[in-house]
Scaffold this motif. Sequence first.
Motif, PDB file in Angstrom:
ATOM      1  N   ARG A  80       0.840  -1.163  -0.071  1.00 31.96           N
ATOM      2  CA  ARG A  80       0.026   0.076   0.053  1.00 31.96           C
ATOM      3  C   ARG A  80       0.696   1.230  -0.101  1.00 31.96           C
ATOM      4  O   ARG A  80       0.784   2.178  -0.702  1.00 31.96           O
ATOM      5  N   TRP A  81       1.855   1.284   1.052  1.00 36.85           N
ATOM      6  CA  TRP A  81       2.630   2.577   1.067  1.00 36.85           C
ATOM      7  C   TRP A  81       3.701   2.817  -0.191  1.00 36.85           C
ATOM      8  O   TRP A  81       3.970   3.859  -0.593  1.00 36.85           O
ATOM      9  N   LEU A  84       1.393   4.026  -2.813  1.00 44.40           N
ATOM     10  CA  LEU A  84       1.239   5.509  -2.432  1.00 44.40           C
ATOM     11  C   LEU A  84       2.477   6.445  -2.878  1.00 44.40           C
ATOM     12  O   LEU A  84       2.249   7.364  -3.516  1.00 44.40           O
ATOM     13  N   ASP A  87       2.801   7.238  -6.590  1.00 41.36           N
ATOM     14  CA  ASP A  87       1.887   8.341  -7.052  1.00 41.36           C
ATOM     15  C   ASP A  87       2.895   9.531  -7.235  1.00 41.36           C
ATOM     16  O   ASP A  87       2.348  10.417  -8.219  1.00 41.36           O
ATOM     17  N   LYS A 108      -7.708  -1.462   0.133  1.00 45.21           N
ATOM     18  CA  LYS A 108      -6.844  -0.256   0.257  1.00 45.21           C
ATOM     19  C   LYS A 108      -5.382  -0.179  -0.534  1.00 45.21           C
ATOM     20  O   LYS A 108      -5.136   0.812  -0.884  1.00 45.21           O
ATOM     21  N   TRP A 112      -5.331   2.619  -3.692  1.00 45.35           N
ATOM     22  CA  TRP A 112      -3.903   3.520  -4.227  1.00 45.35           C
ATOM     23  C   TRP A 112      -3.372   3.143  -5.307  1.00 45.35           C
ATOM     24  O   TRP A 112      -2.827   3.885  -6.163  1.00 45.35           O
ATOM     25  N   HIS A 115      -5.270   5.254  -7.735  1.00 43.17           N
ATOM     26  CA  HIS A 115      -5.161   6.703  -7.557  1.00 43.17           C
ATOM     27  C   HIS A 115      -3.656   6.918  -8.352  1.00 43.17           C
ATOM     28  O   HIS A 115      -3.605   7.880  -8.785  1.00 43.17           O
ATOM     29  N   SER A 116      -2.595   6.280  -7.757  1.00 44.63           N
ATOM     30  CA  SER A 116      -1.111   6.404  -8.403  1.00 44.63           C
ATOM     31  C   SER A 116      -1.004   6.252  -9.977  1.00 44.63           C
ATOM     32  O   SER A 116      -0.070   6.782 -10.551  1.00 44.63           O
TER      33      SER A 116
END
Length: 201
Positions: A80-81, A84, A87, A108, A112, A115-116
């Motif tokens: 996940r990170w 992120l 992105d 989750k 992301w 989004h990214s």
Amino acid sequence: MTEDACCGIPPGESAHAATIRRMIAAAPRFRPGATPAELVEEFTDPEHRMPAFLALYERGDEVLPHIRAGLRHPDWQVRRWCALFADNFADAETLRALVPLLRDPRSKVRLWAVHSLACEVCKDGPNPIDPIPLLLERIETDGSLRVRRQAVAMLAHHLAPDPRVTSVFRKILKEEEDRKLRLHAADGLKRYGAATGEARS
């Protein structure tokens, strides 16, 4: 000197990137002697995720191979990170490495990845990936309402109107009951109609 440069923002840098750089300047240095791989592992620790993110960001493109490795990490928080983190970069290899995460078992992580892959505001360069068909698939098939909302929102704010998208917005307004899905779709139709001169629906 440009207005942005006068404000401490390098020419061409997005406001999003400038915000992160201000966060880096304000934060204490986190594990300055750590390798990029060790900083990626810190994403397993809730207390260290943001400091590790900022430390990795400060090092720039050199950490991207380790971010790509983190996208395949067994711990979903690391995936996940790392999604992120991706992105903020328009690196083709890193963005391609995000694509499998669109089907990650954790919603989750998928959120992301959506989004990214699609957010144009967060990147300082052009996105070499065509996100439209990937987002359309998430809208049609994803089991998470939040992921579907994110995909519709990304399409609604895509900078260049795309003819593949308007029929999906209309279908959402016709068939979906979720308020946020409908709001994003209506906003998308409004923006696309204004950009192309079409009648709004």
